[in-house]
Design an enzyme around this catalytic site. Structure first.
Site, PDB file in Angstrom:
ATOM      1  N   SER A   1       0.825  -1.202   0.000  1.00 18.23           N
ATOM      2  CA  SER A   1       0.000   0.000   0.000  1.00 18.23           C
ATOM      3  C   SER A   1       0.859   1.251   0.000  1.00 18.23           C
ATOM      4  O   SER A   1       1.962   1.255   0.563  1.00 18.23           O
ATOM      5  CB  SER A   1      -0.908   0.004   1.238  1.00 18.23           C
ATOM      6  OG  SER A   1      -1.543   1.253   1.407  1.00 18.23           O
TER       7      SER A   1
ATOM      8  N   TYR B   1      -2.638  -0.281  10.027  1.00 17.57           N
ATOM      9  CA  TYR B   1      -2.778  -0.858   8.690  1.00 17.57           C
ATOM     10  C   TYR B   1      -1.485  -0.688   7.901  1.00 17.57           C
ATOM     11  O   TYR B   1      -0.963  -1.639   7.314  1.00 17.57           O
ATOM     12  CB  TYR B   1      -3.935  -0.190   7.946  1.00 17.57           C
ATOM     13  CG  TYR B   1      -3.952  -0.491   6.469  1.00 17.57           C
ATOM     14  CD1 TYR B   1      -4.214  -1.780   6.004  1.00 17.57           C
ATOM     15  CD2 TYR B   1      -3.688   0.502   5.525  1.00 17.57           C
ATOM     16  CE1 TYR B   1      -4.222  -2.065   4.646  1.00 17.57           C
ATOM     17  CE2 TYR B   1      -3.693   0.224   4.178  1.00 17.57           C
ATOM     18  CZ  TYR B   1      -3.962  -1.062   3.736  1.00 17.57           C
ATOM     19  OH  TYR B   1      -3.953  -1.329   2.386  1.00 17.57           O
TER      20      TYR B   1
END
Length: 321
Positions: free
Chosen positions: A125, A150
């Site tokens: 990501s 995350y």
């Protein structure tokens, strides 16, 4: 050669499955159909995009189930897109990220190692860049100051994959996705949230008072990058590489909203709010490494992509938008 796609009912996963089937590839998928967002959207997505793909309902934490699937299917390549996503959700549900993104990823790495998988392509990501990088983000910049759990789990995935490449020769490629959007997208992300709200005449929350820039990347460009990476496993030692997949053209949040307003035919009611914990003010991908390795060249501007999202929301959600 059989390909295994994890997260096959997810946004990127279903599109990747469709593209692989269009190439004539033998594809098996897995997904746990969790309720992070409405599982019916996932089922409808699969029915619309990849109805001919065999998708098994298996959780990454189910070691025995995963092992049985690998033994049955014997995949030679794996595209790992399953994960607990979302920056803000990680502030309130941290264990979901540990279970899926850390423990689940180890389970997958172990099976790829022991079942002689030739190439693992996995999702990272743009969130990994956190506070330590400056735009445009390049793969050589530090990722050791994440702004959310995350992001920390995705950075950990890159370290774990590198370790398995170093110790066991596993060919692995990590892809740092930059704000992927398109029809059938995730309903918790701004493109769908804003499109649905504007269509329905509901207010939208605009964080950091609109002073944000995002590298929005259309789903077709992302799929092309995933397939390009899959076809070009690393031959370096250890055989692990990481690539940015983004549009390399950040867009002001206010411009993003204006394009949605134009496509929806009505103005947005904006509620300006301070910065959300965990968010990044700006993302921008340096994609030169992916371009050199497998010809990655995104071409879809938001002026083309966002109206498709608005039209899809209007058709799929209707009065529920």
């Amino acid at each position: 050669m059989t390909l295994l796609v994890t997260g096959a009912a997810g946004f990127i996963g279903a599109y990747v499955c469709r593209a692989l089937r269009a190439q004539g590839q033998a594809v098996v998928g897995l997904d746990n159909y969790n309720d992070y967002y409405d599982p019916q959207l996932k089922r409808d997505r699969v029915a619309a995009l990849c109805p001919d793909v065999d998708i098994r309902a298996i959780d990454l934490g189910d070691r025995d189930g995963l092992a049985a699937l690998f033994d049955e299917v014997r995949p030679e390549r794996v595209i790992h897109l399953a994960a607990q996503a979302g920056v803000r959700y990680s502030l309130t549900h941290p264990h979901a990220y540990v279970d899926s993104n850390l423990a689940g990823f180890v389970n997958l790495l172990e099976l790829c190692r022991h079942r002689d998988v030739r190439h693992l392509v996995y999702a990272s990501s743009s969130s990994v860049y956190g506070d330590s990088a400056t735009p445009p983000f390049s793969e050589d910049q530090r990722i050791d100051q994440p702004r959310s759990l995350y992001a920390a789990t995705k950075a950990a995935n890159e370290l774990m994959a590198h370790t398995y490449a170093h110790l066991y020769g596993l060919h692995a490629t990590g892809l740092r996705f930059f704000t992927v959007y398109g029809p059938w997208g995730r309903p918790d992300m701004a493109p769908l949230l804003f499109s649905r709200a504007v269509l329905a005449g509901r207010p939208i929350e605009v964080f950091n008072h609109g002073k944000m820039r995002r590298d929005f990347t259309y789903i077709d460009d992302i799929v092309a990058g995933v397939l390009g990476a899959l076809a070009h496993p690393s031959e370096q030692d250890p055989p692990h590489r990481v690539f940015n997949l983004g549009n390399h053209t950040p867009v002001e949040l206010e411009r993003f909203i204006a394009v949605i307003e134009e496509a929806a035919g009505r103005n947005a009611e904006k509620v300006y709010k301070p910065m959300q914990p965990g968010d990044m003010i700006e993302t921008m991908a340096d994609t030169r490494r992916a371009q050199a390795a497998f010809g990655f060249e995104p071409s879809t501007a938001i002026e083309l992509g966002l109206p498709r999202v608005v039209d899809w929301c209007r058709g799929y959600f209707g009065e529920r938008a």
